[in-house]
Design a protein around this motif. Structure first.
Motif, short mmCIF file in Angstrom:
data_model
loop_
_atom_site.label_atom_id
_atom_site.label_comp_id
_atom_site.label_asym_id
_atom_site.label_seq_id
_atom_site.Cartn_x
_atom_site.Cartn_y
_atom_site.Cartn_z
N GLN A 1 -20.30 -3.01 4.41
CA GLN A 1 -20.13 -2.74 5.83
C GLN A 1 -20.91 -3.74 6.68
OE1 GLN A 1 -20.23 1.20 7.23
NE2 GLN A 1 -18.98 1.97 5.56
N THR B 1 -19.37 -5.99 9.68
CA THR B 1 -19.99 -6.05 11.00
C THR B 1 -20.29 -7.50 11.38
OG1 THR B 1 -20.94 -3.86 10.65
CG2 THR B 1 -21.90 -5.19 12.41
N GLU C 1 -24.97 -1.89 15.69
CA GLU C 1 -24.44 -1.35 14.44
C GLU C 1 -25.10 -2.01 13.23
OE1 GLU C 1 -20.19 -1.05 13.90
OE2 GLU C 1 -19.92 -0.80 16.07
N ARG D 1 -18.42 5.33 9.67
CA ARG D 1 -17.98 4.70 10.93
C ARG D 1 -17.77 5.74 12.02
NH1 ARG D 1 -16.39 -0.48 11.14
NH2 ARG D 1 -14.83 -0.06 12.74
N ILE E 1 -20.34 4.26 15.00
CA ILE E 1 -19.79 3.58 16.18
C ILE E 1 -20.15 4.32 17.47
CG2 ILE E 1 -17.64 2.90 17.32
CD1 ILE E 1 -16.61 2.11 14.54
#
Length: 182
Positions: free
Chosen positions: A50, A54, A74, A102, A106
């Motif tokens: 992840q 990002t 993030e 997520r 987010i």
């Protein structure tokens, strides 16, 4: 602030130990240790994948000329999630996994980013904090000095002629002193 530090360094480890002991009673010692190690390994691999996603979003926004503020928040949250997943315990693992999701990350990152923007605006003066001097003119009240600069030769300057720059003849280009004309 004191309560947060108390919670983090005293209450959270006590709760983690209590949960680990209870899970150890139900599953046994080695399965509990294996589960803690498994959550750390799986969590770190999820943080890595992840984090790469990002980072790609940050590069995409930068290439299009946008500010990647929320993506940076993030990324920081992913770092915190990785730290929480490495710390032994099931409560920190649960919070770390929540930060990896997520659906949770987010909106939380958006909220934190807006809050950081509000703090910068609330401090005012383009991010200058209280008691700091702004060197770019908020305090000058329109007092700008404008002028021209011209360097004039100094008549008291008595340098030898060989050190002068510039006549362009062959004697000065060979670094030899000029011979006086006869």
């Amino acid at each position: 602030m004191f309560l947060l530090i108390l919670l983090l360094f005293i209450v959270l480890p006590i709760l983690e130990l209590a949960v680990l002991i209870r899970v150890g009673e139900v599953l046994g010692t080695w399965p509990t240790v294996g589960l803690v190690i498994l959550t750390a390994v799986v969590g770190i691999s999820l943080v890595r994948s992840q984090g790469i996603n990002t980072l790609m979003q940050v590069q995409k926004k930068l290439s299009s000329g946008e500010a990647p503020g929320q993506e940076i928040v993030e990324g920081m949250m992913l770092g915190v999630a990785g730290l929480l997943l490495v710390v032994p315990g099931f409560i920190t693992d649960f919070v770390g996994i929540l930060l990896l999701t997520r659906l949770i990350r987010i909106p939380v990152a958006g909220f934190l980013y807006k809050r950081m923007q509000l703090k910068v605006v609330a401090n005012g003066r383009g991010g200058m904090g209280r008691g700091q001097h702004n060197p770019f003119g908020d305090d000058s009240q329109g007092q700008t000095f404008d002028g021209d600069y011209e360097k004039k030769p100094d008549p008291s300057d008595k340098r030898p002629e060989s050190h002068q720059v510039g006549s362009g003849d062959q004697a000065s280009s060979n670094n030899e002193p000029k011979k006086p004309s006869e």
